[in-house]
Scaffold this motif. Structure first.
Motif, PDB file in Angstrom:
ATOM      1  N   LEU A 363       0.814  -1.217   0.000  1.00 49.89           N
ATOM      2  CA  LEU A 363       0.000   0.000   0.000  1.00 49.89           C
ATOM      3  C   LEU A 363       0.848   1.268   0.000  1.00 49.89           C
ATOM      4  O   LEU A 363       0.316   2.368   0.207  1.00 49.89           O
ATOM      5  CB  LEU A 363      -0.925  -0.004   1.229  1.00 49.89           C
ATOM      6  CG  LEU A 363      -1.969  -1.125   1.293  1.00 49.89           C
ATOM      7  CD1 LEU A 363      -2.710  -1.089   2.633  1.00 49.89           C
ATOM      8  CD2 LEU A 363      -2.958  -0.998   0.140  1.00 49.89           C
ATOM      9  N   PHE A 364       2.144   1.132  -0.240  1.00 48.83           N
ATOM     10  CA  PHE A 364       3.069   2.268  -0.183  1.00 48.83           C
ATOM     11  C   PHE A 364       2.613   3.403  -1.103  1.00 48.83           C
ATOM     12  O   PHE A 364       2.522   4.560  -0.678  1.00 48.83           O
ATOM     13  CB  PHE A 364       4.483   1.799  -0.556  1.00 48.83           C
ATOM     14  CG  PHE A 364       5.538   2.859  -0.400  1.00 48.83           C
ATOM     15  CD1 PHE A 364       6.195   3.041   0.802  1.00 48.83           C
ATOM     16  CD2 PHE A 364       5.883   3.685  -1.462  1.00 48.83           C
ATOM     17  CE1 PHE A 364       7.170   4.008   0.951  1.00 48.83           C
ATOM     18  CE2 PHE A 364       6.851   4.657  -1.334  1.00 48.83           C
ATOM     19  CZ  PHE A 364       7.500   4.821  -0.117  1.00 48.83           C
ATOM     20  N   ASN A 365       2.335   3.096  -2.356  1.00 41.81           N
ATOM     21  CA  ASN A 365       1.945   4.137  -3.316  1.00 41.81           C
ATOM     22  C   ASN A 365       0.627   4.800  -2.922  1.00 41.81           C
ATOM     23  O   ASN A 365       0.457   6.020  -3.076  1.00 41.81           O
ATOM     24  CB  ASN A 365       1.845   3.544  -4.716  1.00 41.81           C
ATOM     25  CG  ASN A 365       3.194   3.145  -5.283  1.00 41.81           C
ATOM     26  OD1 ASN A 365       4.229   3.669  -4.863  1.00 41.81           O
ATOM     27  ND2 ASN A 365       3.201   2.207  -6.212  1.00 41.81           N
ATOM     28  N   ASP A 366      -0.317   3.991  -2.419  1.00 41.31           N
ATOM     29  CA  ASP A 366      -1.597   4.562  -1.984  1.00 41.31           C
ATOM     30  C   ASP A 366      -1.394   5.503  -0.804  1.00 41.31           C
ATOM     31  O   ASP A 366      -2.045   6.558  -0.716  1.00 41.31           O
ATOM     32  CB  ASP A 366      -2.563   3.443  -1.587  1.00 41.31           C
ATOM     33  CG  ASP A 366      -2.999   2.601  -2.780  1.00 41.31           C
ATOM     34  OD1 ASP A 366      -3.015   3.149  -3.898  1.00 41.31           O
ATOM     35  OD2 ASP A 366      -3.310   1.417  -2.589  1.00 41.31           O
ATOM     36  N   PHE A 367      -0.477   5.140   0.098  1.00 45.47           N
ATOM     37  CA  PHE A 367      -0.208   5.992   1.250  1.00 45.47           C
ATOM     38  C   PHE A 367       0.429   7.309   0.807  1.00 45.47           C
ATOM     39  O   PHE A 367       0.111   8.377   1.344  1.00 45.47           O
ATOM     40  CB  PHE A 367       0.703   5.269   2.243  1.00 45.47           C
ATOM     41  CG  PHE A 367       0.936   6.043   3.516  1.00 45.47           C
ATOM     42  CD1 PHE A 367       0.017   5.993   4.553  1.00 45.47           C
ATOM     43  CD2 PHE A 367       2.072   6.824   3.672  1.00 45.47           C
ATOM     44  CE1 PHE A 367       0.228   6.717   5.723  1.00 45.47           C
ATOM     45  CE2 PHE A 367       2.287   7.554   4.826  1.00 45.47           C
ATOM     46  CZ  PHE A 367       1.361   7.492   5.855  1.00 45.47           C
ATOM     47  N   ILE A 368       1.334   7.237  -0.156  1.00 40.05           N
ATOM     48  CA  ILE A 368       1.973   8.453  -0.667  1.00 40.05           C
ATOM     49  C   ILE A 368       0.929   9.383  -1.290  1.00 40.05           C
ATOM     50  O   ILE A 368       0.977  10.614  -1.112  1.00 40.05           O
ATOM     51  CB  ILE A 368       3.069   8.100  -1.699  1.00 40.05           C
ATOM     52  CG1 ILE A 368       4.246   7.395  -1.001  1.00 40.05           C
ATOM     53  CG2 ILE A 368       3.559   9.351  -2.410  1.00 40.05           C
ATOM     54  CD1 ILE A 368       4.944   8.231   0.044  1.00 40.05           C
ATOM     55  N   LYS A 369      -0.028   8.817  -2.013  1.00 40.82           N
ATOM     56  CA  LYS A 369      -1.098   9.634  -2.591  1.00 40.82           C
ATOM     57  C   LYS A 369      -1.921  10.309  -1.490  1.00 40.82           C
ATOM     58  O   LYS A 369      -2.290  11.487  -1.604  1.00 40.82           O
ATOM     59  CB  LYS A 369      -2.003   8.773  -3.466  1.00 40.82           C
ATOM     60  CG  LYS A 369      -1.336   8.261  -4.740  1.00 40.82           C
ATOM     61  CD  LYS A 369      -2.266   7.335  -5.514  1.00 40.82           C
ATOM     62  CE  LYS A 369      -1.573   6.758  -6.749  1.00 40.82           C
ATOM     63  NZ  LYS A 369      -2.450   5.792  -7.460  1.00 40.82           N
ATOM     64  N   LEU A 370      -2.204   9.560  -0.426  1.00 44.04           N
ATOM     65  CA  LEU A 370      -2.937  10.133   0.703  1.00 44.04           C
ATOM     66  C   LEU A 370      -2.135  11.259   1.337  1.00 44.04           C
ATOM     67  O   LEU A 370      -2.691  12.324   1.664  1.00 44.04           O
ATOM     68  CB  LEU A 370      -3.225   9.040   1.736  1.00 44.04           C
ATOM     69  CG  LEU A 370      -3.835   9.514   3.069  1.00 44.04           C
ATOM     70  CD1 LEU A 370      -5.213  10.137   2.831  1.00 44.04           C
ATOM     71  CD2 LEU A 370      -3.912   8.359   4.057  1.00 44.04           C
ATOM     72  N   TRP A 371      -0.832  11.043   1.498  1.00 40.27           N
ATOM     73  CA  TRP A 371       0.038  12.067   2.099  1.00 40.27           C
ATOM     74  C   TRP A 371       0.041  13.341   1.246  1.00 40.27           C
ATOM     75  O   TRP A 371      -0.070  14.453   1.780  1.00 40.27           O
ATOM     76  CB  TRP A 371       1.450  11.509   2.245  1.00 40.27           C
ATOM     77  CG  TRP A 371       2.488  12.544   2.535  1.00 40.27           C
ATOM     78  CD1 TRP A 371       2.594  13.318   3.650  1.00 40.27           C
ATOM     79  CD2 TRP A 371       3.566  12.937   1.665  1.00 40.27           C
ATOM     80  NE1 TRP A 371       3.680  14.165   3.548  1.00 40.27           N
ATOM     81  CE2 TRP A 371       4.282  13.952   2.342  1.00 40.27           C
ATOM     82  CE3 TRP A 371       3.999  12.520   0.408  1.00 40.27           C
ATOM     83  CZ2 TRP A 371       5.412  14.559   1.774  1.00 40.27           C
ATOM     84  CZ3 TRP A 371       5.125  13.113  -0.138  1.00 40.27           C
ATOM     85  CH2 TRP A 371       5.807  14.129   0.545  1.00 40.27           C
ATOM     86  N   LEU A 372       0.138  13.204  -0.068  1.00 40.35           N
ATOM     87  CA  LEU A 372       0.130  14.371  -0.953  1.00 40.35           C
ATOM     88  C   LEU A 372      -1.201  15.118  -0.860  1.00 40.35           C
ATOM     89  O   LEU A 372      -1.233  16.359  -0.847  1.00 40.35           O
ATOM     90  CB  LEU A 372       0.389  13.931  -2.400  1.00 40.35           C
ATOM     91  CG  LEU A 372       1.801  13.409  -2.711  1.00 40.35           C
ATOM     92  CD1 LEU A 372       1.853  12.825  -4.111  1.00 40.35           C
ATOM     93  CD2 LEU A 372       2.829  14.522  -2.548  1.00 40.35           C
TER      94      LEU A 372
END
Length: 534
Positions: A363-372
């Motif tokens: 879920l790393f990429n999904d988390f980065i999208k949430l962070w942005l």
């Protein structure tokens, strides 16, 4: 940055509580640092403008700084002798929690991962086994590794001292530099302890000396086979013993082409060395070596501690804006449950939220999208969360109001408890750890000299002062900035660490900048005497 750092130095880590105070702090720090940098700039010019007259002819012959074997060994012996009291007080060494974790991996009590550099885990394990076999005590084997540090560190510092003299700094400044290496208690305390930082920096210092020598000789030294081998080995060993080293070593070599005056052949060789180290660290080791040895990669959370902390800040202070799907994503990604985040959140350190692994790395990429997304929604909150992690590099006080001084460990009281089962001799206290602590604190409290113990001095003030020296003249300024890339990248790395103002951890993070500061200060002060790199 210092205004924001001072604002965030409070128990809750809040910033911008009062706009008036923030504006006043910005003005005060701007005036302070402009005056300080300009004064130091004038002082440097006067030092080099003045002849090193009487000192060269009348100074005692005992202190020698010629670039030769005898002065090198003599000055190393002086440094090592001055360190002896702390070495005696801290016997049989100071061991960090990371050391205990690596030993647990070595003994099979923990899964073997590259969370801590696997090469260093092997080294620590080998020395512990040697101590058990020869002395029936693993700690004595580990102290042998510390003894190697305590021999190697004076030797590389002495080399740096002689090289700065070769660059042209006055002899009386060499006396000051020698006194700094010999009498600054930070060095014997740190090198009497065992951590990846203390080992890695012993390769990083020679790398920096060879790097600067390549620039000063316009690339002549870089085309020599011996230098090529030494640069490659020092750079590679720096990265293998501390993974963050590759963010410093590789850009420094790849970007040497930006430096004016260095021959094209030398730049090509430097680029080839950087590329080779990158291939080894990014491709060969993780794709071939580690799978062969059965070593799992370290968690991805170590690459984004600031992002994790900023999302945790949103959970604590802006949870009404977080949807049920986003809450599930956070719980599924991190090992900590969403509901526990507000209680666990600490503005000074990301570890309580970040942990040592991820529940679902996919879920790393999904988390980065949430962070942005959350960064766009709450930019001030994310700035506040980030400043809480880095304010130790940009302030003179801690969250509790105490001075932002470098905390050193004089005992091995910070460890993972299971290690006592495998190493019952674990030294909770050193030989005279209380004495070492008392004397260190006394030296740290001395007026004027206590400035040397400030985290901010080494982490940001001196790197920014060197940047000022590089940029203050028109011609060749970007070449000078590129020539101090090891400092530039070490400073940039500090902006991503998970803590800067809490306990002893920040001290080891800033170790490499402290060790190379005299070298690059001398380099920048001599190169800015003219408009071109010399």
């Amino acid at each position: 940055m210092f205004a924001l750092g001072d604002e965030s130095s409070n128990p809750k880590g809040y910033i911008m509580q009062g706009r008036e105070s923030l504006i006043v702090k910005i003005v005060v720090f701007c005036v302070l640092f402009c005056a300080l940098f300009r004064t130091m700039d004038i002082l440097i010019h006067r030092i080099y403008a003045a002849k090193d007259r009487s000192c060269e002819r009348h100074c005692s012959g005992f202190f020698e700084y010629g670039y030769a074997i005898k002065p090198w060994l003599k000055n190393a012996a002086i440094i090592a002798t001055c360190w002896l009291p702390y070495e005696f007080w801290l016997f049989p060494g100071v061991y960090w929690s990371d050391t205990s974790k690596q030993l647990l991996i070595h003994y099979g009590a923990e899964r073997f991962t590259d969370h801590h550099p696997f090469t260093l885990t092997y080294i620590v394990g080998w020395f512990a086994d040697f101590g058990q076999q020869v002395f029936h005590n693993p700690i004595y084997g580990l102290y042998l590794l510390i003894a190697i540090q305590l021999i190697a560190a004076p030797l590389v510092f002495s080399w740096m001292l002689l090289y700065t003299r070769k660059m042209g700094i006055p002899q009386w400044l060499c006396h000051v530099e020698l006194a700094f290496f010999a009498l600054f208690p930070f060095f014997p305390v740190m090198f009497s302890s065992l951590a990846k930082d203390t080992i890695s920096v012993l390769f990083f210092i020679p790398f920096c000396i060879l790097f600067i020598d390549g620039i000063r000789t316009k690339g002549t030294s870089l085309v020599r086979p011996g230098t090529i081998i030494a640069l490659t080995l020092c750079g590679l060993l720096t990265c293998l013993t501390k993974k963050a080293g590759m963010y410093v070593i590789i850009p420094s070599m790849l970007l040497m082409f930006l430096i004016a005056g260095v021959s094209k052949k030398a730049k090509t060789i430097a680029f080839a060395i950087g590329t080779a180290i990158a291939v080894v660290m990014i491709i060969i080791i993780p794709k071939t070596v580690m799978p062969t040895l059965g070593i799992a990669p370290g968690g991805k959370q170590e690459t984004i501690p600031f992002a994790i902390q900023q999302v945790a800040h949103d959970v604590k202070y802006n949870n009404k804006d977080i949807t049920p799907q986003e809450r599930k994503l956070i719980s599924d990604f991190l090992t900590i449950d969403y509901k526990s985040i507000p209680t666990a959140y600490d503005p000074q350190i990301a570890d309580p939220i970040k942990g040592t692994s991820l529940r679902n790395p996919e879920l790393f990429n999904d988390f980065i999208k949430l962070w942005l997304k959350k960064t766009a929604e709450h930019p001030i909150g994310h700035l506040e969360a980030w400043m809480g992690l880095v304010h130790g590099w940009f302030s003179f006080s801690n969250n509790d109001g105490s001075p932002n001084d470098m905390v050193v460990c004089t005992e091995s009281a910070w460890y993972y408890e299971p290690i006592l089962k495998y190493v019952p001799q674990w030294p909770l206290k050193a030989n005279r750890s209380d004495t070492a602590r008392s004397v260190y604190n006394m030296e740290q409290s001395l007026p004027i000299l206590n400035a040397l113990f400030s985290r901010a001095l080494w982490a940001s003030i001196l790197p920014c002062f060197m940047l000022y020296l590089a940029l203050r003249r028109g011609k060749g300024k970007w070449s000078r900035v590129a020539s101090m890339l090891p400092v530039d990248m070490s400073f940039a790395y500090l902006l991503l660490v998970p803590t800067s103002g809490m306990g002893g951890e920040p001290t080891r993070y800033v170790l490499q900048l402290i060790c190379i500061a005299p070298l690059f200060l001398a380099f920048m002060s001599t190169t800015t005497k003219s408009d071109t790199i010399r």
